[in-house]
Design a protein around this motif. Structure first.
Motif, PDB file in Angstrom:
ATOM      1  N   UNK A 182       0.817  -1.205   0.000  1.00 40.15           N
ATOM      2  CA  UNK A 182       0.000   0.000   0.000  1.00 40.15           C
ATOM      3  C   UNK A 182       0.856   1.263   0.000  1.00 40.15           C
ATOM      4  N   UNK A 183       0.564   2.173  -0.894  1.00 41.25           N
ATOM      5  CA  UNK A 183       1.334   3.409  -1.023  1.00 41.25           C
ATOM      6  C   UNK A 183       0.599   4.553  -0.339  1.00 41.25           C
ATOM      7  N   UNK A 184       1.346   5.618  -0.085  1.00 43.11           N
ATOM      8  CA  UNK A 184       0.725   6.830   0.426  1.00 43.11           C
ATOM      9  C   UNK A 184      -0.239   7.381  -0.621  1.00 43.11           C
ATOM     10  N   UNK A 185      -1.293   8.065  -0.192  1.00 38.76           N
ATOM     11  CA  UNK A 185      -2.239   8.627  -1.162  1.00 38.76           C
ATOM     12  C   UNK A 185      -1.564   9.595  -2.125  1.00 38.76           C
ATOM     13  N   UNK A 186      -1.974   9.512  -3.383  1.00 30.95           N
ATOM     14  CA  UNK A 186      -1.484  10.410  -4.416  1.00 30.95           C
ATOM     15  C   UNK A 186      -2.657  10.976  -5.192  1.00 30.95           C
ATOM     16  N   UNK A 187      -2.399  11.676  -6.287  1.00 29.80           N
ATOM     17  CA  UNK A 187      -3.496  12.288  -7.052  1.00 29.80           C
ATOM     18  C   UNK A 187      -4.583  11.303  -7.469  1.00 29.80           C
ATOM     19  N   UNK A 188      -4.203  10.064  -7.779  1.00 28.55           N
ATOM     20  CA  UNK A 188      -5.205   9.082  -8.183  1.00 28.55           C
ATOM     21  C   UNK A 188      -6.197   8.799  -7.060  1.00 28.55           C
ATOM     22  N   UNK A 189      -5.768   9.007  -5.815  1.00 30.25           N
ATOM     23  CA  UNK A 189      -6.677   8.815  -4.679  1.00 30.25           C
ATOM     24  C   UNK A 189      -7.796   9.841  -4.683  1.00 30.25           C
ATOM     25  N   UNK A 190      -7.538  10.987  -5.301  1.00 29.11           N
ATOM     26  CA  UNK A 190      -8.541  12.051  -5.402  1.00 29.11           C
ATOM     27  C   UNK A 190      -9.334  11.941  -6.695  1.00 29.11           C
ATOM     28  N   UNK A 191      -8.619  11.802  -7.813  1.00 34.99           N
ATOM     29  CA  UNK A 191      -9.258  11.868  -9.122  1.00 34.99           C
ATOM     30  C   UNK A 191      -9.774  10.525  -9.618  1.00 34.99           C
ATOM     31  N   UNK A 192      -9.352   9.443  -8.990  1.00 33.72           N
ATOM     32  CA  UNK A 192      -9.765   8.130  -9.439  1.00 33.72           C
ATOM     33  C   UNK A 192      -8.778   7.522 -10.425  1.00 33.72           C
ATOM     34  N   UNK A 193      -9.150   6.371 -10.951  1.00 32.38           N
ATOM     35  CA  UNK A 193      -8.249   5.636 -11.828  1.00 32.38           C
ATOM     36  C   UNK A 193      -7.925   6.379 -13.117  1.00 32.38           C
ATOM     37  N   UNK A 194      -8.723   7.362 -13.472  1.00 28.20           N
ATOM     38  CA  UNK A 194      -8.482   8.104 -14.706  1.00 28.20           C
ATOM     39  C   UNK A 194      -7.332   9.092 -14.621  1.00 28.20           C
ATOM     40  N   UNK A 195      -6.686   9.214 -13.444  1.00 24.33           N
ATOM     41  CA  UNK A 195      -5.647  10.219 -13.324  1.00 24.33           C
ATOM     42  C   UNK A 195      -4.450   9.953 -14.239  1.00 24.33           C
ATOM     43  N   UNK A 196      -4.111   8.694 -14.462  1.00 24.53           N
ATOM     44  CA  UNK A 196      -2.977   8.387 -15.343  1.00 24.53           C
ATOM     45  C   UNK A 196      -3.210   8.956 -16.735  1.00 24.53           C
ATOM     46  N   UNK A 197      -4.432   8.805 -17.240  1.00 25.63           N
ATOM     47  CA  UNK A 197      -4.758   9.360 -18.553  1.00 25.63           C
ATOM     48  C   UNK A 197      -4.715  10.886 -18.524  1.00 25.63           C
ATOM     49  N   UNK A 198      -5.196  11.483 -17.431  1.00 26.49           N
ATOM     50  CA  UNK A 198      -5.138  12.935 -17.302  1.00 26.49           C
ATOM     51  C   UNK A 198      -3.697  13.427 -17.357  1.00 26.49           C
ATOM     52  N   UNK A 199      -2.805  12.730 -16.655  1.00 25.19           N
ATOM     53  CA  UNK A 199      -1.405  13.122 -16.650  1.00 25.19           C
ATOM     54  C   UNK A 199      -0.775  13.026 -18.030  1.00 25.19           C
ATOM     55  N   UNK A 200      -1.072  11.945 -18.741  1.00 23.31           N
ATOM     56  CA  UNK A 200      -0.540  11.792 -20.103  1.00 23.31           C
ATOM     57  C   UNK A 200      -1.064  12.887 -21.020  1.00 23.31           C
ATOM     58  N   UNK A 201      -2.340  13.175 -20.916  1.00 23.80           N
ATOM     59  CA  UNK A 201      -2.925  14.211 -21.773  1.00 23.80           C
ATOM     60  C   UNK A 201      -2.362  15.590 -21.456  1.00 23.80           C
TER      61      UNK A 201
END
Length: 306
Positions: free
Chosen positions: A267-286
């Motif tokens: 288990x990792x410390x909370x990051x942006x995906x903890x707020x935005x959901x699983x779609x954050x990786x796509x948001x970061x790429x875009x």
């Protein structure tokens, strides 16, 4: 709230102004409601508390490094906030309004490192709740206060702050003119605006979505740098220093894209995906693509209220 009253317990100051109808759309975006977890109905703050517990931390006693992943939700992180703060030449006790404060990271940084008295406002109630909790957990509750309100109708008296601080928030606000008029009302004469903002680039191609501030075009209100500067001038603010910091932001985003793990064994410390959901990786790429293609740019600047 009395003039200059920025003490408190880091909790929510209930708004005394009407919040705009954009609040619902923004809340759905910023709390990951587009994903299955966000739609489950679980309070975001409880989701994050559970994540801290799973990572072996006490959610009521946290270090600033523990919360870094959800602390400052803008390009450049703390480095960008410190760069912006240097433009302000803060003196101890300076009164700061952090507009679009999110989870309160910049508010805490200014309180801790610059001895500022900070009130943060954000239209997303869950973020305001998180900001208060994180300030209490990190021991900064007496120097920060948070309020759920529309930036165009803040429940604060006129001339009550020395600095208006805003990082990556105007692009979510549909009526910039009203917001800037409110900033002028709230700033004491001689005060300043410190702005670190996403603006439209020179490439006229449509923005690739989703991005960290919008899943749909209805919540993205990008404007060009020249249009924003003109609105600031019309609102009565005088430019002091403005810089394009896109290259630095792009380098930072590329660096973090390489660091972001695809899978975690523990288990990792909370990051942006903890707020935005699983779609954050796509948001970061875009976001990276939009920056690289000059569809968006990042500016940093200071303006004064004569």
């Amino acid at each position: 709230m009395a003039h200059g009253d920025y003490g408190g317990d880091g909790g929510i100051e209930r708004p005394r102004a009407r919040v705009s109808t954009d609040a619902g759309r923004l809340a759905r975006h910023y709390t990951g409601a587009g994903d299955a977890e966000g739609a489950s109905g679980e309070a975001l703050v409880e989701r994050l508390r559970r994540a801290f517990i799973d990572s072996g931390r006490n959610p009521d006693r946290l270090a600033l490094d523990d919360i870094a992943g959800i602390d400052q939700l803008h390009l450049g992180g703390r480095r960008a906030s410190r760069s912006l703060a240097r433009l302000g030449e803060f003196s101890p006790g300076v009164r700061v309004l952090d507009v679009g404060c999110g989870t309160g990271g910049a508010s805490r940084l200014l309180a801790e490192e610059y001895d500022a008295k900070v009130i943060g406002i954000d239209i997303t109630a869950s973020f305001v709740e998180i900001a208060g909790w994180l300030s209490r957990a990190t021991g900064l509750a007496t120097r920060t206060r948070f309020c759920c309100a529309d930036a165009a109708r803040a429940p604060l008296p006129e001339a009550c702050v020395d600095v208006v601080w805003c990082q990556h928030a105007l692009m979510n606000m549909p009526d910039t003119t009203a917001v800037l008029a409110e900033w002028r009302r709230l700033l004491a004469p001689g005060g300043s605006v410190l702005l670190h903002e996403v603006v439209a680039g020179d490439n006229p191609a449509a923005l690739t979505l989703p991005v960290p501030w919008a899943r749909e075009r209805a919540t993205s209100h990008l404007q060009t740098r020249s249009a924003l500067e003109q609105k600031l001038q019309t609102a009565g603010f005088r430019p002091c220093k403005i810089a394009d910091v896109t290259a630095e932001a792009l380098a930072w985003r590329r660096k973090h894209a390489r660091r972001e793990p695809q899978h975690q064994a523990t288990p990792a410390l909370p990051g942006p995906a903890s707020l935005f959901g699983d779609g954050f990786s796509e948001m970061g790429r875009n976001l990276l693509d939009n920056l690289a293609d000059d569809r968006v740019r990042i500016i940093e600047g200071a303006w004064s209220r004569p």
